[in-house]
Design a protein around this motif. Structure first.
Motif, mmCIF file in Angstrom:
data_model
loop_
_atom_site.group_PDB
_atom_site.id
_atom_site.type_symbol
_atom_site.label_atom_id
_atom_site.label_comp_id
_atom_site.label_asym_id
_atom_site.label_seq_id
_atom_site.Cartn_x
_atom_site.Cartn_y
_atom_site.Cartn_z
ATOM 1 N N SER A 123 0.825 -1.205 0.000
ATOM 2 C CA SER A 123 0.000 0.000 0.000
ATOM 3 C C SER A 123 0.857 1.250 0.000
ATOM 4 C CB SER A 123 -0.938 -0.004 1.206
ATOM 5 O OG SER A 123 -0.224 -0.021 2.423
ATOM 6 N N SER A 126 2.080 1.742 -3.521
ATOM 7 C CA SER A 126 0.980 2.201 -4.357
ATOM 8 C C SER A 126 0.661 3.649 -4.084
ATOM 9 C CB SER A 126 -0.265 1.344 -4.097
ATOM 10 O OG SER A 126 -1.357 1.854 -4.789
ATOM 11 N N TYR A 127 0.687 4.032 -2.785
ATOM 12 C CA TYR A 127 0.408 5.433 -2.449
ATOM 13 C C TYR A 127 1.452 6.351 -3.061
ATOM 14 C CZ TYR A 127 0.429 9.745 0.155
ATOM 15 O OH TYR A 127 0.458 11.067 0.491
ATOM 16 N N SER A 130 0.932 6.698 -6.656
ATOM 17 C CA SER A 130 -0.317 7.402 -6.983
ATOM 18 C C SER A 130 -0.141 8.907 -6.969
ATOM 19 C CB SER A 130 -1.419 6.997 -6.007
ATOM 20 O OG SER A 130 -1.218 7.575 -4.740
ATOM 21 N N THR A 136 -4.436 4.349 -9.439
ATOM 22 C CA THR A 136 -4.615 3.458 -8.315
ATOM 23 C C THR A 136 -6.057 3.461 -7.846
ATOM 24 O OG1 THR A 136 -3.919 5.242 -6.880
ATOM 25 C CG2 THR A 136 -2.247 3.658 -7.491
ATOM 26 N N THR A 137 -6.400 2.453 -7.076
ATOM 27 C CA THR A 137 -7.780 2.254 -6.672
ATOM 28 C C THR A 137 -8.294 3.345 -5.764
ATOM 29 O OG1 THR A 137 -7.396 -0.109 -6.824
ATOM 30 C CG2 THR A 137 -9.332 0.601 -5.590
ATOM 31 N N ARG A 246 -5.737 -5.453 -1.932
ATOM 32 C CA ARG A 246 -6.450 -5.099 -3.165
ATOM 33 C C ARG A 246 -5.467 -4.709 -4.280
ATOM 34 N NH1 ARG A 246 -11.068 -2.714 -5.312
ATOM 35 N NH2 ARG A 246 -10.622 -2.836 -7.546
ATOM 36 N N ILE A 247 -4.464 -3.916 -3.913
ATOM 37 C CA ILE A 247 -3.456 -3.504 -4.896
ATOM 38 C C ILE A 247 -2.693 -4.709 -5.424
ATOM 39 C CG2 ILE A 247 -1.314 -2.196 -5.208
ATOM 40 C CD1 ILE A 247 -3.860 -0.517 -5.063
ATOM 41 N N ASP A 250 -4.982 -6.751 -7.729
ATOM 42 C CA ASP A 250 -5.157 -6.020 -8.988
ATOM 43 C C ASP A 250 -3.939 -6.181 -9.892
ATOM 44 O OD1 ASP A 250 -7.659 -5.104 -8.395
ATOM 45 O OD2 ASP A 250 -7.037 -3.090 -7.790
ATOM 46 N N HIS A 251 -2.768 -6.172 -9.301
ATOM 47 C CA HIS A 251 -1.538 -6.245 -10.093
ATOM 48 C C HIS A 251 -1.285 -7.664 -10.600
ATOM 49 C CE1 HIS A 251 2.484 -4.953 -11.361
ATOM 50 N NE2 HIS A 251 2.911 -6.124 -10.920
#
Length: 634
Positions: A123, A126-127, A130, A136-137, A246-247, A250-251
């Motif tokens: 996360s 991803s942050y 982003s 990103t979600t 989730r990330i 998704d990947h």
């Protein structure tokens, strides 16, 4: 497992000229794949620290995956040309061996890079990405969590226990297995490994599975500690654990939205429901009292602040149960809050203590209610949602019992559109009405007005110095400040009226010595009587205390000073040097400055005659008063 993988050995080859083009393509792919499988499933490979998907062999891994995909496509072509070709059997066996190797590597990468693939690390990465991309979600909005994410990003830079290409390796393997028809095997491994990580993380966050009966049986001290634990866990679980999962899903499974949904939901749903069901169960305990409200508001605020992110992370149709549970928990927390607020209002109305507060100070009910409301106002966003559409049952017109001394009170519903403002104004009105009733037992009417002034001043100061001012507005503060002044004026007139009435307006001519002596003697008696009576009275608020003292000083000192100047002889010696005057203007000012700090012991006043003696006594009192005043202010 790798050492015993089946390796097919094709039959002796026919002359190349007799092979079809499709068979040649299959044969070439099989040779390349067979060589890689032999290398990485050999005893030597099994005993070494080298693996197919590692830094030193990544290019070979990519070529292997490409060859497997190519074998799949060439097999399809061969089926269309020669469906009975023997090479199809050997190619299929080899494909199974390749899938076993990929499945084994998929499991190994998941386990070996567990720390790097930890949801928090995922996360954070991803942050950070982003900030340069909107793909990103979800994102983190508040600055506190942003700084926290940045700190974790710094930690990630120092991480050296995992392969930075692990996520891409997993995606490469998953894409290959899915495209070749082995999605089930890939997803099974992924779900098993990742669900164990989610379950372990929630366990480390001290999240336990409770049913309603277990929660209802808990003592409040135990339940409160569980709530505190939940409050710490819920942000981490949503913004790091579930978001990270989730990330990652998704990947890794970007080639199939259905697989992303099924794997993510199966991995996280059980833990999410345990987490989000707890507030609902807590809201259904049988002993909900007003003192417990703030813990429930903490839970409501936490869930409400996270709801957009929860909705984004669990937006799949299969995760509808998670979203529904969050909504249900918010609703139950709201119900519990309204119930406790109703009990709070009822407790105010039922408060029946009749013992007057010594010295006319602030009543415990006033302190309790205003401290409670000032804390409540800090949850203004949450209570705005909870109190919305909650109708206040106020009689119209207000009964006489709900009018407080000093003026009419308007119905709060006529003053505010916000349900929160209406509710808080109503609770304060109920409290002030109760306080008005508690002023009646005072035998001294002046003390009853001092009591009312003290309590209303406490209310105004609490409103002015907290979020309550935003909810009630400047007009509310102004109107109630005026009432404090009204109470103070009535107190001054009743407490000091007899003293003030003895002093004529500033005389333009000296009066006769006999008249002056009579007036001074009466003034001495009335001043001493008023002073003695008020030595135990208290004005806790420094500002109000100073305002009342300044007003009294201005009224007394101005007249006393001029009268003393023009009729000094009356303050002098008479007969056998018996002093008629006990207080000079300076003495009076010093004695006033010593009042309203509470009990002064015997409450005695110096009776020594003459200016020098009186001043000395007064000065001592004054310094004591300042010392007490300092402690009071503190």
């Amino acid at each position: 497992m790798g050492k015993h993988l089946f390796r097919s050995s094709p039959p002796p080859e026919k002359p190349t000229a007799h092979l079809s083009l499709a068979e040649s393509a299959v044969q070439e792919c099989m040779s390349n794949i067979n060589a890689v499988i032999s290398k990485w499933t050999s005893p030597a490979a099994s005993s070494s620290d080298e693996f197919l998907f590692s830094t030193n062999s990544r290019r070979e891994a990519e070529e292997f995956v490409t060859a497997v995909r190519h074998l799949q496509s060439t097999m399809h072509r061969l089926v269309s040309v020669n469906p009975s070709s023997e090479k199809l059997i050997y190619a299929q066996n080899l494909m199974q061996s390749a899938m076993k190797l990929l499945e084994s590597e998929f499991h190994r990468v998941l386990k070996a890079n567990r720390e790097y693939l930890d949801p928090e690390c995922v996360s954070v990465r991803s942050y950070r990405s982003s900030r340069f991309s909107t793909s990103t979600t979800t994102s983190v909005s508040d600055s506190e969590d942003e700084s926290s994410y940045e700190e974790n990003a710094d930690e990630e830079h120092r991480f050296s226990g995992g392969d930075s290409d692990a996520m891409d390796d997993l995606k490469m393997i998953a894409d290959c297995m899915i495209s070749t028809g082995y999605a089930k095997e890939c997803v099974r491994v992924y779900k098993t490994v990742r669900k164990s990580i989610v379950d372990e993380t929630l366990h480390n966050l001290q999240m336990e599975r409770f049913n309603l009966h277990q929660v209802q049986k808990m003592d409040w001290e135990i339940l409160e500690s569980k709530i505190k634990t939940w409050l710490k866990a819920v942000k981490l679980a949503v913004r790091k654990l579930f978001f990270g999962e989730r990330i990652l899903a998704d990947h890794v499974f970007s080639s199939s939205g259905l697989i992303v949904e099924s794997s993510f939901t199966e991995i996280t749903q059980e833990g999410a429901l345990i987490l989000f069901t707890f507030p609902e169960y807590a809201s259904k305990i049988k002993k909900l009292t007003p003192e417990k409200m703030f813990r429930f508001l903490d839970m409501y605020e936490a869930l409400a602040n996270l709801y957009v992110e929860i909705e984004s992370i669990f937006y799949f149709e299969s995760a509808a149960a998670v979203r529904s549970q969050v909504i249900n928990s918010l609703a139950r927390l709201g119900d519990a809050t309204r119930l406790m607020m109703t009990d709070f209002e009822s407790a105010i109305q039922k408060e029946t203590s009749k013992t007057p507060i010594i010295g006319g100070g602030v009543h415990p009910l006033t302190r309790y209610v205003m401290n409670y409301l000032s804390f409540l106002a800090d949850y203004s966003d949450s209570i705005a949602a909870i109190f919305e559409n909650w109708k206040l049952s106020v009689p119209t017109p207000l009964p006489d019992s709900l009018y407080i001394s000093g003026g009419d009170e308007a119905n709060p519903e006529d003053l505010y559109s916000s349900p929160v403002s209406v509710r808080i104004a109503w609770v304060i009105l109920l409290t002030l009405c109760k306080i008005d009733g508690k002023a009646q037992p005072y035998k001294d009417v002046a003390l009853s007005y001092l009591f009312l002034a003290n309590n209303l001043q406490y209310v105004v100061v609490k409103v002015r110095s907290s979020t309550l001012k935003v909810l009630l507005g400047d007009d509310w503060v102004f109107r109630h400040e005026e009432k404090v002044k009204l109470y103070a004026d009535k107190f001054e007139k009743l407490a000091w009226g007899k003293v003030l009435d003895l002093l004529p307006e500033i005389p333009t001519d000296e009066i006769s010595p006999e008249e002056a002596k009579v007036l001074v003697a009466r003034f001495n008696d009335e001043f001493e009587t008023s002073y003695r009576k008020q030595t135990s009275w208290v004005i806790p608020d420094p500002k109000l205390r100073d305002q009342i003292k300044i007003t009294l000083s201005q009224k007394l000192m101005l007249v006393c000073t001029e009268f003393y100047r023009m009729n000094r002889f009356a303050y002098g010696m008479v007969g056998d040097n018996e002093a008629i005057s006990r207080y000079t203007p300076e003495d009076i000012g010093n004695y006033l400055s010593d009042l309203y700090f509470g009990s002064r012991g015997s409450g005695s006043v110096s009776t020594a005659g003459g200016s020098g003696s009186g001043s000395g006594s007064g000065t001592g009192s004054s310094s004591t008063g300042k010392a007490r005043g300092g402690r009071s202010s503190h």
